[in-house]
Motif scaffolding. Structure first.
Motif, short mmCIF file in Angstrom:
data_model
loop_
_atom_site.label_atom_id
_atom_site.label_comp_id
_atom_site.label_asym_id
_atom_site.label_seq_id
_atom_site.Cartn_x
_atom_site.Cartn_y
_atom_site.Cartn_z
N TRP A 1 37.42 32.75 -29.67
CA TRP A 1 37.61 34.17 -29.43
C TRP A 1 36.57 35.00 -30.15
O TRP A 1 35.99 34.58 -31.14
CB TRP A 1 39.02 34.61 -29.83
CG TRP A 1 39.34 34.38 -31.29
CD1 TRP A 1 39.95 33.29 -31.82
CD2 TRP A 1 39.04 35.24 -32.39
NE1 TRP A 1 40.05 33.41 -33.18
CE2 TRP A 1 39.51 34.60 -33.56
CE3 TRP A 1 38.43 36.49 -32.51
CZ2 TRP A 1 39.38 35.18 -34.82
CZ3 TRP A 1 38.30 37.06 -33.76
CH2 TRP A 1 38.78 36.40 -34.90
N GLU A 2 36.34 36.20 -29.60
CA GLU A 2 35.44 37.18 -30.22
C GLU A 2 36.10 38.55 -30.14
O GLU A 2 36.86 38.83 -29.20
CB GLU A 2 34.08 37.22 -29.51
CG GLU A 2 33.29 35.92 -29.60
CD GLU A 2 31.97 36.00 -28.86
OE1 GLU A 2 31.59 37.12 -28.48
OE2 GLU A 2 31.34 34.95 -28.67
N LYS B 1 34.66 36.55 -35.06
CA LYS B 1 34.93 35.50 -34.08
C LYS B 1 35.51 34.30 -34.79
O LYS B 1 35.44 34.18 -36.01
CB LYS B 1 33.65 35.11 -33.34
CG LYS B 1 32.55 34.55 -34.22
CD LYS B 1 31.32 34.20 -33.39
CE LYS B 1 30.20 33.65 -34.28
NZ LYS B 1 29.00 33.28 -33.50
#
Length: 408
Positions: free
Chosen positions: A18-19, A29
């Motif tokens: 994820w970011e 992230k």
């Protein structure tokens, strides 16, 4: 009930990358193990993170192995949360999700599921001996029985942190000279293979007699040029054979451990590190309430050197028949007199764990001083060796030119 189902299914979660941005607008992230993308977004929103991108990690992505440092960090986190009153299963969940290593997240999820099914923590850890050795499991079991699991986990975390620091110091002492010597060999081999043959062609056209040193270096160069494949192949085969023998042959490993302790510079350093590890392990086991004979079993396995492992096994046999620990240590003829005297005082005063801790602290400081002294000693020695080696080759190649100049 819904929470319990979610906890049980955690072991079957998959990793997501994820970011996003945090509350201050900073880009962040990471990785998270979850049942789906929606769960990832929900968990990140609870943490105040604005999600920008979420994608499932590829099944073909390289799996990161679980290191000893990962286990140490988990142990410290678990001890801290239990001391703060966090329920055990929730502590596992928080600790697992705080790590970015999917392999560790999966392992903690499986352990948590085993504990939730009714097993004790020590039983759950024993299913994974690759990551949780007998010492770890025995200490956790003793803490569970005595009702002081948080305190025991704190001791384990402290022990593992000190062992990691000790191993790091030994590696740093060994790493520098080995790397320099490898680079020196590669540079020398390159000179022998590519530079000296050019000088040889130039001197062969002159027809003059070459100095003895120049002729010797050229002969070594001819050997490298003709047999380079055998030289490099032989070195590679030797390194591979030694590493495999260490892993698969207990007899070879025992002889190597005994030989290492006799090395002129590194031997005393390794001996001090082994004594520090032995005393720290014994102190951790004994202070957790593990019986002495049982503790010596774990200490023997954690000694890290076959000479001390074999001596500890003999000490265990003597103690089991009623002998005192101090007299058993003296009979083993492996441990320094200071260790024997401190153990004798600890037995007489009933503070054996305290004395062993002081022994460990003392020898860890000795290792620190030895590593610092070794580093300052090795640097000039390595420079001298490299200077003599490379300088000798350069002088040998230019001697004929100097000789021609004096004749003219």
């Amino acid at each position: 009930m819904a929470t319990a189902a979610r906890v049980t299914n955690f072991a079957r979660d998959v990793p997501f990358l994820w970011e996003g941005t945090d509350r201050s607008g900073k880009k962040v992230k990471g990785e998270m193990l979850a049942a789906g993308e929606a769960v990832v977004r929900q968990n990140l929103r609870k943490q105040g993170i604005t999600v920008q991108k979420v994608r499932r990690q590829s099944l073909f992505a390289r799996t990161k192995p679980i290191s000893e440092k990962d286990v140490t960090i988990f142990t410290r986190q678990l001890a801290t949360m239990l001391k703060a009153g966090v329920p055990l299963l929730q502590a596992f969940d928080i600790s697992a999700r705080s790590h970015s290593n999917p392999s560790l997240q999966k392992l903690l999820g499986e352990i948590k599921g085993t504990v939730e099914a009714g097993s004790s923590m020590s039983q759950a850890f024993r299913k994974y001996p690759k990551y949780f050795d007998g010492l770890y499991c025995n200490l956790v079991g003793a803490g569970e029985q005595a009702g002081i699991l948080d305190g025991v986990l704190d001791r384990i975390a402290t022990y593992k942190e000190k062992m990691l620091a000790l191993k790091g110091k030994i590696r740093s002492a060994m790493f520098y000279p080995i790397i320099v010597l490898v680079i020196a060999f590669v540079i020398t081999a390159g000179i022998m293979l590519f530079v000296i043959p050019a000088f040889k062609d130039m001197y062969s056209k002159g027809g003059a007699d070459l100095p003895a040193l120049t002729a010797m270096v050229m002969a070594i160069s001819d050997l490298f040029v003709e047999w380079w494949w055998a030289i490099f192949g032989g070195i590679g085969a030797a390194v591979f054979s030694i590493t495999q023998s260490i892993k698969r042959s207990p007899t070879f490993k025992a002889r190597l451990d005994a030989w290492v302790l006799k090395l002129p510079v590194f031997g005393p350093l390794i001996e001090k590190a082994t004594v520090a590890r032995w005393a720290r392990t014994f102190s951790s086991m004994f202070s957790a309430g593990v019986p002495m004979v049982e503790a010596l079993d774990s200490v023997a396995g954690a000694a890290g050197n076959h000479v001390f492992t074999e001596a500890t096994q003999k000490i265990r046999a003597d103690v089991a028949t009623g002998a005192s620990l101090a007299s058993s240590l003296q009979a083993a003829r492996v441990f320094p007199n200071m260790v024997i005297q401190m153990v004798a005082i600890g037995e007489e005063s009933g503070s054996l764990d305290t004395m062993l801790t002081k022994v460990a602290d003392y020898y860890e400081r000795e290792v620190d001083d030895a590593v610092a002294g070794l580093s300052s000693l090795m640097e000039p020695m390595i420079m001298v060796v490299l200077g003599v080696l490379i300088g000798g080759i350069v002088i040998a190649m230019y001697l004929p030119i100097f000789k021609m100049g004096s004749v003219v």
